[in-house]
Write a protein that holds these residues in place. Structure first.
Motif, short mmCIF file in Angstrom:
data_model
loop_
_atom_site.label_atom_id
_atom_site.label_comp_id
_atom_site.label_asym_id
_atom_site.label_seq_id
_atom_site.Cartn_x
_atom_site.Cartn_y
_atom_site.Cartn_z
N UNK A 26 29.76 -35.02 -65.72
CA UNK A 26 31.12 -35.90 -66.35
C UNK A 26 31.05 -34.61 -67.73
N UNK A 27 31.93 -34.13 -67.98
CA UNK A 27 32.44 -33.56 -69.76
C UNK A 27 31.47 -34.39 -70.34
N UNK A 28 32.29 -35.49 -70.83
CA UNK A 28 31.27 -36.33 -71.63
C UNK A 28 29.63 -36.54 -72.06
N UNK A 90 22.62 -34.38 -77.79
CA UNK A 90 24.60 -34.22 -78.35
C UNK A 90 25.70 -35.52 -78.73
N UNK A 91 24.61 -36.55 -78.50
CA UNK A 91 25.99 -38.01 -77.82
C UNK A 91 27.37 -38.24 -78.48
N UNK A 92 27.29 -38.25 -79.93
CA UNK A 92 28.95 -37.74 -80.60
C UNK A 92 29.07 -36.17 -79.99
N UNK A 93 28.65 -35.05 -79.54
CA UNK A 93 30.23 -34.24 -78.95
C UNK A 93 30.34 -33.84 -80.32
N UNK A 97 30.54 -27.18 -78.72
CA UNK A 97 32.10 -27.10 -77.76
C UNK A 97 31.74 -27.45 -76.72
N UNK A 98 33.19 -27.97 -76.68
CA UNK A 98 33.58 -28.16 -75.39
C UNK A 98 32.61 -27.39 -73.70
N UNK A 99 31.90 -28.41 -72.77
CA UNK A 99 32.03 -27.65 -71.80
C UNK A 99 32.84 -26.67 -70.95
N UNK A 100 33.64 -27.32 -71.31
CA UNK A 100 35.18 -26.47 -70.31
C UNK A 100 34.88 -24.81 -71.63
#
Length: 173
Positions: A26-28, A90-93, A97-100
């Motif tokens: 899950x990217x999140x 990094x709970x808030x992102x 950077x994103x996983x993608x």
């Protein structure tokens, strides 16, 4: 068989494992510490691992005397992912950077590094490692290529495999 073939054949298999480990993530959750029975586990998460691994492709290609432009990563990656930097939850992102994004850099850079190795002769791979700090790993650039594309990558992909299990995901194999 040439050194380049041995290194690149193994690196292609390792890269395939890197792809397989992404299935079901899950990217999140990818920049979060894994869930453990006693709470979060302070260990490298997928975003950190793939970001960290993406740093070394351009360095390797440069050591091989090839054009590293296809393996470049954003300047911010050094401060986030270099050796010695601690991985954070990094709970808030807001930190990473994103996983993608990191996976895109990892894949593109890895393919560029494999291609650079494949273009080398045994004589080129037998050249002395230009970076003094890397000479303790191997005196030759071929040895460094093997280490960075295979040993180093497998070590960190093992962290992703463990993270997956803690997250309740099955085997990637």
């Amino acid at each position: 068989m040439s050194q380049a073939s041995v290194i690149s054949d193994c690196a292609a298999r390792v890269s395939g494992l890197g792809d397989a480990l992404l299935n079901g993530i899950d990217a999140q959750r990818a920049a979060r510490f894994a869930n453990g029975s006693g709470g979060p586990i302070n260990a490298n998460h997928p975003v950190f691992v793939y970001g960290h691994l993406s740093l070394y492709n351009a360095m390797l290609i440069t050591m091989l005397g090839k054009d590293a432009s296809d393996a470049k990563v954003p300047d911010t990656y050094e401060g986030l992912f270099k050796h010695g930097v601690e991985c954070v939850d990094d709970p808030q992102g807001e930190v990473y950077p994103s996983l993608a994004e990191v996976v895109t850099h990892f894949k593109r850079g890895t393919q560029a590094a494999i291609k650079a190795v494949e273009s080398c002769t045994d004589e080129e791979l037998d050249a002395q490692t230009p970076e003094e700090g890397f000479r303790s790993l191997s005196p030759t650039v071929g040895g460094i290529a093997n280490f960075l594309l295979n040993d180093h990558t497998m070590f960190h992909l093992g962290q992703v495999s463990t993270w997956r299990r803690c997250e309740g995901l099955g085997s990637a194999m």
